[in-house]
Design an enzyme around this catalytic site. Structure first.
Site, PDB file in Angstrom:
ATOM      1  N   SER A  90      23.467   4.705  -2.134  1.00 22.52           N
ATOM      2  CA  SER A  90      24.559   3.765  -2.355  1.00 22.52           C
ATOM      3  C   SER A  90      24.541   3.195  -3.777  1.00 22.52           C
ATOM      4  O   SER A  90      23.710   2.359  -4.116  1.00 22.52           O
ATOM      5  CB  SER A  90      24.482   2.622  -1.336  1.00 22.52           C
ATOM      6  OG  SER A  90      25.615   1.787  -1.472  1.00 22.52           O
TER       7      SER A  90
ATOM      8  N   ARG B 124      28.452 -13.749  27.712  1.00 25.17           N
ATOM      9  CA  ARG B 124      27.017 -13.542  27.876  1.00 25.17           C
ATOM     10  C   ARG B 124      26.357 -14.844  28.328  1.00 25.17           C
ATOM     11  O   ARG B 124      26.945 -15.920  28.240  1.00 25.17           O
ATOM     12  CB  ARG B 124      26.395 -13.070  26.553  1.00 25.17           C
ATOM     13  CG  ARG B 124      26.776 -11.673  26.155  1.00 25.17           C
ATOM     14  CD  ARG B 124      26.240 -11.295  24.768  1.00 25.17           C
ATOM     15  NE  ARG B 124      26.932 -12.012  23.696  1.00 25.17           N
ATOM     16  CZ  ARG B 124      26.651 -11.886  22.410  1.00 25.17           C
ATOM     17  NH1 ARG B 124      25.665 -11.080  22.023  1.00 25.17           N
ATOM     18  NH2 ARG B 124      27.334 -12.545  21.497  1.00 25.17           N
TER      19      ARG B 124
ATOM     20  N   LYS C 277      24.786 -17.488  21.683  1.00 23.56           N
ATOM     21  CA  LYS C 277      25.443 -17.732  20.398  1.00 23.56           C
ATOM     22  C   LYS C 277      25.012 -19.067  19.806  1.00 23.56           C
ATOM     23  O   LYS C 277      24.421 -19.920  20.464  1.00 23.56           O
ATOM     24  CB  LYS C 277      26.969 -17.721  20.571  1.00 23.56           C
ATOM     25  CG  LYS C 277      27.543 -16.322  20.763  1.00 23.56           C
ATOM     26  CD  LYS C 277      27.132 -15.353  19.670  1.00 23.56           C
ATOM     27  CE  LYS C 277      27.745 -15.667  18.327  1.00 23.56           C
ATOM     28  NZ  LYS C 277      27.237 -14.763  17.255  1.00 23.56           N
TER      29      LYS C 277
ATOM     30  N   GLU D 278      17.560 -14.104  15.171  1.00 18.20           N
ATOM     31  CA  GLU D 278      17.807 -13.055  14.171  1.00 18.20           C
ATOM     32  C   GLU D 278      16.765 -12.988  13.070  1.00 18.20           C
ATOM     33  O   GLU D 278      16.757 -12.031  12.287  1.00 18.20           O
ATOM     34  CB  GLU D 278      19.211 -13.191  13.563  1.00 18.20           C
ATOM     35  CG  GLU D 278      19.409 -14.355  12.611  1.00 18.20           C
ATOM     36  CD  GLU D 278      19.815 -15.645  13.308  1.00 18.20           C
ATOM     37  OE1 GLU D 278      20.172 -16.594  12.589  1.00 18.20           O
ATOM     38  OE2 GLU D 278      19.780 -15.705  14.559  1.00 18.20           O
TER      39      GLU D 278
END
Length: 372
Positions: free
Chosen positions: A220, A15, A75, A118
């Site tokens: 969960s 990428r 990254k 993120e």
């Protein structure tokens, strides 16, 4: 502003941080862009395409790090890249610092301004720069898991969708977020028997409305998770605590009781992984086996479909790159609290609480760092 886009150097990472269309937008706003030669060549984005868009092509990453005001990557910077960062230089990329003390220390020592894709948020509480890669990783998790289930790859030899007269594979997806939803969608499309677990009843209702009885939804608990894990052929770990290390939900004891040849795909590996036996792997050697269970823990899964991922990522990041370039990082972060949430390291201080807590750093809020 002078923006630098280096070639990615992580193992099998093809990428690139910006497409020629992204370069053209920045140039139209009066900025300059440097792109390392052959940075996008592996996915069909030639130096000539970048030149036509208005970029300067440079021969080395050293020149980009030496000259650029802002570095835009995909990254996390590798150690040699961290050491090239300058005091006050802006780094805008995925960081995933919580499970990576070495990178965190190097970024703190660099005195750079590190903004993580993120942890940027939006008005709905989502993670808009993580979402496109989560969509890719969620969909890839199923094709990777299906391949790993083949006997020659160490799996138990089960076809994900079965055939008439033969039951399909049992797929368990842990986490009903973007990754989990996309994984479930792909697995259902291939005809698998799919169960998804989450602790948000609202999210489980949404998934039930979306897919109906074809998808099994479970609240969960430790008990529910253990029962599902022991019956599964393929388990996808899709758990996320933004910016923090992922919780270890599947233990070594559970692993020992699983089917021989079952497959674990840990999409949470960027944040340390949600299986106790997970360790990061690469596209070159994507799997390993423990107690008869195949582990697929590639830390840059979307890099496997680098062309699709690059375009999807630039679509999401470009508006924020423009804000940082047009206003300068301080004003951009002051004006946009959602972009401000992306600030992880600022001139030697850790400015994201979960990272500081997980790695034992003193925490300084982004607001304090910016003098707000």
């Amino acid at each position: 502003m002078l923006i630098g886009v280096p070639k990615e150097i992580k193992n099998h990472e093809y990428r690139i941080g910006m497409t020629p269309a992204g370069v053209r937008e920045l140039v139209a706003h009066g900025h300059s862009v440097m792109v390392e030669t052959n940075g996008g060549a592996a996915i069909g984005l030639s130096d000539e395409a970048y030149r036509t868009a208005g970029a300067e092509i440079v021969l080395t990453a050293d020149e980009i790090f030496e000259r650029a005001d802002m570095i835009v990557k995909v990254k996390e910077p590798q150690p040699q890249e961290c050491r090239m960062l300058r005091d006050g230089q802006i780094l805008f990329t995925y960081l995933h610092l919580a499970p990576d003390p070495t990178q965190t220390e190097l970024l703190v020592n660099s005195n750079a301004v590190a903004i993580a894709y993120e942890t940027v948020t939006d008005a709905r509480g989502g993670l808009p720069l993580l979402a496109p890669m989560s969509e890719v990783a969620g969909r890839m998790s199923i094709q990777a898991g299906a391949h790993a289930l083949e006997k020659a790859q160490g799996g138990n030899g089960t076809l994900l969708g079965g055939v008439p007269g033969v039951a399909p594979a049992k797929v368990v997806v842990i986490g009903g977020g973007v990754v989990g939803t996309n994984a479930a969608r792909m697995a259902l499309g291939l005809g698998a028997d799919v169960t998804i677990l989450d602790r948000s009843l609202d999210r489980l209702k949404e998934l039930d409305n979306l897919y109906g009885p074809a998808l099994k939804t479970l609240y969960s608990t430790t008990d529910a998770l253990e029962k599902c894990v022991l019956e599964a052929d393929l388990i996808v770990g899709a758990v996320l605590i933004p910016g923090a290390a992922a919780p270890k939900l599947v233990t070594r004891d559970m692993l020992k009781q699983m089917k021989d040849g079952a497959v674990l795909v840990d999409v949470a590996i960027d944040q340390g992984g949600c299986f106790e036996t997970s360790r990061a792997t690469t596209h070159q050697e994507p799997t390993y086996e423990i107690d008869g269970v195949v582990h697929y823990c590639v830390a840059n899964m979307p890099g496997g479909v680098a062309r699709t991922s690059t375009f999807a990522l630039t679509n999401a990041t470009l508006p924020y790159v423009l804000q940082l370039a047009d206003k300068g990082y301080q004003q951009a972060l002051k004006d946009n609290p959602h972009l401000r949430n992306g600030l992880n390291v600022h001139r030697g201080k850790v400015t994201y609480q979960a990272v500081a807590q997980d790695l034992g750093y003193d925490y300084q809020s982004a607001e304090q760092a910016l003098g707000l």
